[in-house]
Write an enzyme that holds these catalytic residues in place. Structure first.
Site, PDB file in Angstrom:
ATOM      1  N   HIS A  48      27.801  25.744  29.735  1.00 23.18           N
ATOM      2  CA  HIS A  48      27.865  26.048  31.051  1.00 23.18           C
ATOM      3  C   HIS A  48      28.707  25.476  31.988  1.00 23.18           C
ATOM      4  O   HIS A  48      29.319  26.329  32.890  1.00 23.18           O
ATOM      5  CB  HIS A  48      26.383  25.870  31.611  1.00 23.18           C
ATOM      6  CG  HIS A  48      25.096  26.618  31.034  1.00 23.18           C
ATOM      7  ND1 HIS A  48      23.864  25.841  30.649  1.00 23.18           N
ATOM      8  CD2 HIS A  48      25.171  28.066  30.605  1.00 23.18           C
ATOM      9  CE1 HIS A  48      22.934  26.819  30.137  1.00 23.18           C
ATOM     10  NE2 HIS A  48      23.793  28.030  30.002  1.00 23.18           N
TER      11      HIS A  48
ATOM     12  N   LYS B  77       8.529  32.605  32.959  1.00 22.22           N
ATOM     13  CA  LYS B  77       9.160  31.804  31.730  1.00 22.22           C
ATOM     14  C   LYS B  77       8.617  30.524  31.819  1.00 22.22           C
ATOM     15  O   LYS B  77       8.446  30.025  32.930  1.00 22.22           O
ATOM     16  CB  LYS B  77      10.483  31.774  32.066  1.00 22.22           C
ATOM     17  CG  LYS B  77      11.133  32.293  30.647  1.00 22.22           C
ATOM     18  CD  LYS B  77      12.701  32.587  30.832  1.00 22.22           C
ATOM     19  CE  LYS B  77      13.472  32.560  29.540  1.00 22.22           C
ATOM     20  NZ  LYS B  77      15.024  32.767  29.855  1.00 22.22           N
TER      21      LYS B  77
ATOM     22  N   ARG C 197      29.312  34.074  23.348  1.00 21.40           N
ATOM     23  CA  ARG C 197      29.547  32.858  22.340  1.00 21.40           C
ATOM     24  C   ARG C 197      29.876  33.660  21.226  1.00 21.40           C
ATOM     25  O   ARG C 197      30.740  33.268  20.585  1.00 21.40           O
ATOM     26  CB  ARG C 197      28.299  32.170  22.150  1.00 21.40           C
ATOM     27  CG  ARG C 197      27.920  31.270  23.299  1.00 21.40           C
ATOM     28  CD  ARG C 197      26.424  30.798  23.251  1.00 21.40           C
ATOM     29  NE  ARG C 197      25.458  31.969  23.351  1.00 21.40           N
ATOM     30  CZ  ARG C 197      24.466  31.438  23.462  1.00 21.40           C
ATOM     31  NH1 ARG C 197      23.789  30.378  23.824  1.00 21.40           N
ATOM     32  NH2 ARG C 197      23.596  32.717  23.898  1.00 21.40           N
TER      33      ARG C 197
ATOM     34  N   SER D 203      20.784  26.336  25.631  1.00 17.32           N
ATOM     35  CA  SER D 203      19.820  25.607  26.101  1.00 17.32           C
ATOM     36  C   SER D 203      18.485  25.434  25.276  1.00 17.32           C
ATOM     37  O   SER D 203      17.870  24.552  25.079  1.00 17.32           O
ATOM     38  CB  SER D 203      19.181  26.278  27.476  1.00 17.32           C
ATOM     39  OG  SER D 203      20.090  26.340  28.658  1.00 17.32           O
TER      40      SER D 203
HETATM   41  O1  PNS Z   1      20.486  32.612  30.920  1.00 13.89           O
HETATM   42  P1  PNS Z   1      19.804  33.743  30.694  1.00 13.89           P
HETATM   43  O2  PNS Z   1      18.398  33.547  30.564  1.00 13.89           O
HETATM   44  O3  PNS Z   1      20.519  34.288  29.396  1.00 13.89           O
HETATM   45  O4  PNS Z   1      20.229  34.743  32.031  1.00 13.89           O
HETATM   46  C1  PNS Z   1      19.619  36.025  32.169  1.00 13.89           C
HETATM   47  C2  PNS Z   1      19.812  36.370  33.251  1.00 13.89           C
HETATM   48  C3  PNS Z   1      19.245  35.468  34.748  1.00 13.89           C
HETATM   49  C4  PNS Z   1      21.231  36.797  33.919  1.00 13.89           C
HETATM   50  C5  PNS Z   1      18.985  37.611  33.559  1.00 13.89           C
HETATM   51  O5  PNS Z   1      17.706  37.901  33.061  1.00 13.89           O
HETATM   52  C6  PNS Z   1      19.085  38.209  35.092  1.00 13.89           C
HETATM   53  O6  PNS Z   1      19.891  38.688  35.426  1.00 13.89           O
HETATM   54  N1  PNS Z   1      17.818  38.317  35.479  1.00 13.89           N
HETATM   55  C7  PNS Z   1      17.209  38.690  37.020  1.00 13.89           C
HETATM   56  C8  PNS Z   1      16.573  39.843  36.793  1.00 13.89           C
HETATM   57  C9  PNS Z   1      17.210  41.034  36.550  1.00 13.89           C
HETATM   58  O7  PNS Z   1      18.329  41.435  37.227  1.00 13.89           O
HETATM   59  N2  PNS Z   1      17.315  41.904  35.437  1.00 13.89           N
HETATM   60  C10 PNS Z   1      18.053  43.223  35.273  1.00 13.89           C
HETATM   61  C11 PNS Z   1      19.063  42.904  33.963  1.00 13.89           C
HETATM   62  S1  PNS Z   1      18.860  44.689  33.228  1.00 13.89           S
END
Ligand code: PNS
Length: 161
Positions: free
Chosen positions: A17, A41, A90, A128
């Site tokens: 990150h 979560k 990745r 993570s």
């Molecule tokens: O580190 P992560 O858990 O892969 O991050 C995922 C993240 C935070 C980018 C994604 O879950 C997100 O944007 N969540 C906020 C809710 C949202 O906007 N969801 C719509 C995506 S289709």
């Protein structure tokens, strides 16, 4: 002014990150590290802990700020006036999920563009989840996370090193 958000759970922040933050901060004018406050979560670190750790690690980066958000990413981006999402790829396994999110966000708000950086090869295996798995068994996580965070992660598993 190109204002971008690098969103994620960052539970915990990894060296991968940090590499992404450093590299994307060089591409855009302003970068907000957006920490998702997802109460559904079960996270290892609270939202306050995650924000504060990322602030500590990005202190020396002048165009980087850290904030938490909940709800839809596109809504938060409107609030802070950001139009670019930065995500890391990745491996090909990340692609399908990332493409789906990027396209959905773009449909929701056509002003929003997602840019992908391929992760540094050094960290392409890292997540993570892997850090938590290793740490929970007392494994060596020194190659995965910043030095300052190692003990804080072990403490969550009541492991003293
Ligand atoms: O580190 P992560 O858990 O892969 O991050 C995922 C993240 C935070 C980018 C994604 O879950 C997100 O944007 N969540 C906020 C809710 C949202 O906007 N969801 C719509 C995506 S289709």
């Amino acid at each position: 002014m190109k204002k971008a958000i690098y969103p994620g759970s960052f539970d915990p922040l990894t060296l991968g990150h940090i590499d992404m933050i450093q590299r994307s901060a060089q591409i855009v004018d302003e970068l907000v590290v957006g920490v998702l406050n997802n109460s559904a979560k079960n996270s290892l670190f609270s939202i306050e802990e995650r924000v504060s750790m990322i602030k500590e690690m990005t202190d020396s980066m002048p165009n980087v700020t850290v904030a938490s958000f909940d709800g839809l990413l596109v809504d938060y981006m409107k609030e802070i006036d950001a139009t670019i999402i930065v995500r890391g790829l990745r491996a090909v396994t990340d692609f399908e999920y990332e493409l789906q999110i990027a396209q959905t966000n773009h449909v929701e708000n056509p002003d929003v563009e997602t840019i992908f950086l391929t992760t540094n090869l050094k960290y392409s295996y890292l997540s993570s989840t892997i850090v938590k798995e290793f740490a929970s068994y007392g494994g060596d996580i020194s190659k995965f996370v910043p030095e300052q965070m190692i003990d804080r992660i072990y403490q969550k598993y009541n492991i003293s090193k």
